[in-house]
Design an enzyme around this catalytic site. Structure first.
Site, PDB file in Angstrom:
ATOM      1  N   ASP A 159       0.844  -1.199   0.000  1.00 24.79           N
ATOM      2  CA  ASP A 159       0.000   0.000   0.000  1.00 24.79           C
ATOM      3  C   ASP A 159       0.880   1.252   0.000  1.00 24.79           C
ATOM      4  OD1 ASP A 159      -2.360   1.441  -0.088  1.00 24.79           O
ATOM      5  OD2 ASP A 159      -2.762   1.271   2.063  1.00 24.79           O
ATOM      6  N   LYS A 161       2.064   4.736  -0.959  1.00 23.57           N
ATOM      7  CA  LYS A 161       1.425   5.962  -1.461  1.00 23.57           C
ATOM      8  C   LYS A 161       1.959   7.109  -0.612  1.00 23.57           C
ATOM      9  CE  LYS A 161      -2.607   4.891   1.373  1.00 23.57           C
ATOM     10  NZ  LYS A 161      -4.057   4.779   1.454  1.00 23.57           N
ATOM     11  N   ASN A 164       1.717   7.248   3.128  1.00 22.02           N
ATOM     12  CA  ASN A 164       2.506   6.311   3.925  1.00 22.02           C
ATOM     13  C   ASN A 164       4.004   6.601   3.866  1.00 22.02           C
ATOM     14  OD1 ASN A 164       0.254   5.009   4.814  1.00 22.02           O
ATOM     15  ND2 ASN A 164       0.239   3.526   3.150  1.00 22.02           N
ATOM     16  N   ASP A 177       3.281   2.317   7.825  1.00 22.97           N
ATOM     17  CA  ASP A 177       2.001   1.645   7.612  1.00 22.97           C
ATOM     18  C   ASP A 177       2.183   0.266   6.980  1.00 22.97           C
ATOM     19  OD1 ASP A 177      -0.586   1.021   7.668  1.00 22.97           O
ATOM     20  OD2 ASP A 177      -1.296   2.613   6.358  1.00 22.97           O
ATOM     21  N   THR A 197      -4.699   0.791  -2.483  1.00 20.71           N
ATOM     22  CA  THR A 197      -5.491   2.003  -2.667  1.00 20.71           C
ATOM     23  C   THR A 197      -5.672   2.199  -4.166  1.00 20.71           C
ATOM     24  OG1 THR A 197      -4.486   2.912  -0.673  1.00 20.71           O
ATOM     25  CG2 THR A 197      -5.521   4.501  -2.173  1.00 20.71           C
TER      26      THR A 197
HETATM   27  P1  ATP Z   1      -5.428   3.470   8.838  1.00 17.16           P
HETATM   28  O1  ATP Z   1      -5.228   2.609  10.031  1.00 17.16           O
HETATM   29  O2  ATP Z   1      -6.797   3.980   8.715  1.00 17.16           O
HETATM   30  O3  ATP Z   1      -4.834   2.921   7.571  1.00 17.16           O
HETATM   31  P2  ATP Z   1      -3.079   4.962   9.344  1.00 17.16           P
HETATM   32  O4  ATP Z   1      -2.318   3.799   8.874  1.00 17.16           O
HETATM   33  O5  ATP Z   1      -2.702   6.310   8.810  1.00 17.16           O
HETATM   34  O6  ATP Z   1      -4.615   4.792   9.122  1.00 17.16           O
HETATM   35  P3  ATP Z   1      -1.802   5.093  11.904  1.00 17.16           P
HETATM   36  O7  ATP Z   1      -0.656   4.260  11.514  1.00 17.16           O
HETATM   37  O8  ATP Z   1      -2.424   4.867  13.234  1.00 17.16           O
HETATM   38  O9  ATP Z   1      -3.020   4.946  10.924  1.00 17.16           O
HETATM   39  O10 ATP Z   1      -1.390   6.604  11.808  1.00 17.16           O
HETATM   40  C1  ATP Z   1      -2.281   7.646  12.052  1.00 17.16           C
HETATM   41  C2  ATP Z   1      -1.623   8.968  11.672  1.00 17.16           C
HETATM   42  O11 ATP Z   1      -0.583   9.261  12.604  1.00 17.16           O
HETATM   43  C3  ATP Z   1      -0.951   8.917  10.313  1.00 17.16           C
HETATM   44  O12 ATP Z   1      -1.809   9.420   9.358  1.00 17.16           O
HETATM   45  C4  ATP Z   1       0.286   9.767  10.473  1.00 17.16           C
HETATM   46  O13 ATP Z   1       0.046  11.077  10.009  1.00 17.16           O
HETATM   47  C5  ATP Z   1       0.533   9.815  11.963  1.00 17.16           C
HETATM   48  N1  ATP Z   1       1.701   8.963  12.261  1.00 17.16           N
HETATM   49  C6  ATP Z   1       1.757   7.618  12.203  1.00 17.16           C
HETATM   50  N2  ATP Z   1       2.964   7.162  12.544  1.00 17.16           N
HETATM   51  C7  ATP Z   1       3.715   8.239  12.811  1.00 17.16           C
HETATM   52  C8  ATP Z   1       5.094   8.429  13.213  1.00 17.16           C
HETATM   53  N3  ATP Z   1       5.907   7.397  13.386  1.00 17.16           N
HETATM   54  N4  ATP Z   1       5.537   9.695  13.376  1.00 17.16           N
HETATM   55  C9  ATP Z   1       4.699  10.742  13.185  1.00 17.16           C
HETATM   56  N5  ATP Z   1       3.411  10.633  12.820  1.00 17.16           N
HETATM   57  C10 ATP Z   1       2.916   9.405  12.631  1.00 17.16           C
END
Ligand code: ATP
Length: 314
Positions: A159, A161, A164, A177, A197
């Site tokens: 995924d 993009k 991520n 992600d 996606t």
């Molecule tokens: P979904 O689970 O719906 O696919 P996601 O993968 O974006 O969403 P998370 O991995 O929980 O879900 O991340 C949520 C948000 O937090 C992300 O969109 C990102 O902007 C921010 N984020 C995630 N990991 C980090 C990190 N290591 N450092 C800074 N920000 C982060």
């Protein structure tokens, strides 16, 4: 209802932190060892918060997954798969988010991750309209470097993009992600599950429901196209029409698109996954070495890619 769920999850996070603090003497790593800061983002099953490890002062991003929510939505295996992939990738590459520790309490799972303090590549592209050729080349090279490492470990992302691709404090890429990531077991080179996606999905996923390392290279082509032009390479009025375009390789370059970038993208947007640049073995004409040697990357200094300062994002 989503509001209610958010409230519940935030209550559960608070309970988690309070309970962990109360049990701070158990000797094991827990939330009590961190001071939590602002919320960095919310996923469908998680909240990511800035946190400081009290012992060292080091900042991390902690992803907090609500166990009840995971169980209700049947996503516990997805969370564990993400953890397994991150553990397999380890700390071996600067372009991939590193999972430092995990712990849990009664209510939540906690993943302590590298902090990427400059957010998502997607928001940079949206804000700027598109990226300069210099920035696009720099980020494309970092993605190649990280993908070669990941694929060398038999992990496919599935995924990729701009959402991520996170940016750290030095504006370098950190791929994140891995919830849809897959470890290819026992020499398998393909996996069969529909993930991804719409705009970044490779034709083989639509036609035979198969993904491989090469599908990540297709998505990489979509990302280069998008960084340079600010638009999706494949975009129809509906998901179905987008997929039709992907299957028939129906895309065009906007006027003025860099010629070397065009050539590179044409070598990635190849219908046969085995013929994509980067998808072949070390001795093939489509190896990662051949991808790095593409004229688009001629000015890239691969040895200092992760130590040179990032070009100004413009
Ligand atoms: P979904 O689970 O719906 O696919 P996601 O993968 O974006 O969403 P998370 O991995 O929980 O879900 O991340 C949520 C948000 O937090 C992300 O969109 C990102 O902007 C921010 N984020 C995630 N990991 C980090 C990190 N290591 N450092 C800074 N920000 C982060």
């Amino acid at each position: 209802q989503p509001q209610q769920q958010t409230k519940e999850r935030s209550k559960s996070r608070k309970r988690s932190r309070e309970a962990s603090r109360a049990r701070s003497a158990n000797g094991r790593l827990g939330a009590q060892e961190f001071t939590f800061g602002d919320t960095l983002g919310e996923g469908s099953y998680s909240t990511v918060m800035r946190a400081r490890y009290i012992r060292t002062g080091q900042e991390y991003a902690i992803k907090i997954l609500d166990k009840n929510h995971l169980i209700r939505k049947d996503k516990m295996l997805v969370a564990l798969a993400e953890k397994n992939v991150l553990v397999k990738l380890g700390a071996g590459h600067p372009g991939i988010i590193h999972l430092h520790w995990t712990f849990q309490d009664e209510w939540s799972l906690f993943f302590v991750l590298d902090l990427a303090s400059n957010g998502e590549m997607q928001s940079r592209i949206s804000r700027l309209g598109s990226l300069s050729l210099t920035s696009s080349r720099y980020y494309a090279a970092q993605i190649v470097d990280a993908l070669e490492y990941m694929h060398g470990k038999d992990v496919i992302h599935r995924d990729l993009k701009p959402e991520n691709l996170l940016l750290d404090d030095q504006f370098r890429i950190k791929i994140t992600d891995f919830g849809t990531g897959k470890i290819l077991e026992n020499g398998a080179d393909r996996a069969k599950t529909f993930v991804g996606t719409a705009q970044y999905v490779a034709p083989e996923l639509l036609e035979s429901n198969e993904t491989s390392k090469s599908s990540d290279l297709w998505a990489f082509g979509c990302i280069i196209y998008q960084m340079i032009s600010g638009r999706f390479a494949f975009q129809g009025l509906s998901e179905y029409l987008t997929w039709q375009k992907i299957k028939s390789l129906d895309y065009t370059f906007p006027d003025g698109f860099d010629e070397d970038a065009k050539d590179l993208i044409r070598r990635l947007f190849v219908h046969d996954p085995t013929q994509r640049l980067g998808a072949g073995g070390p001795d093939s004409a489509h190896s990662y070495a051949a991808l790095r040697a593409h004229p688009f990357f001629a000015s890239v200094s691969w040895e200092t890619l992760w130590t040179d300062p990032a070009p100004l994002l413009e």
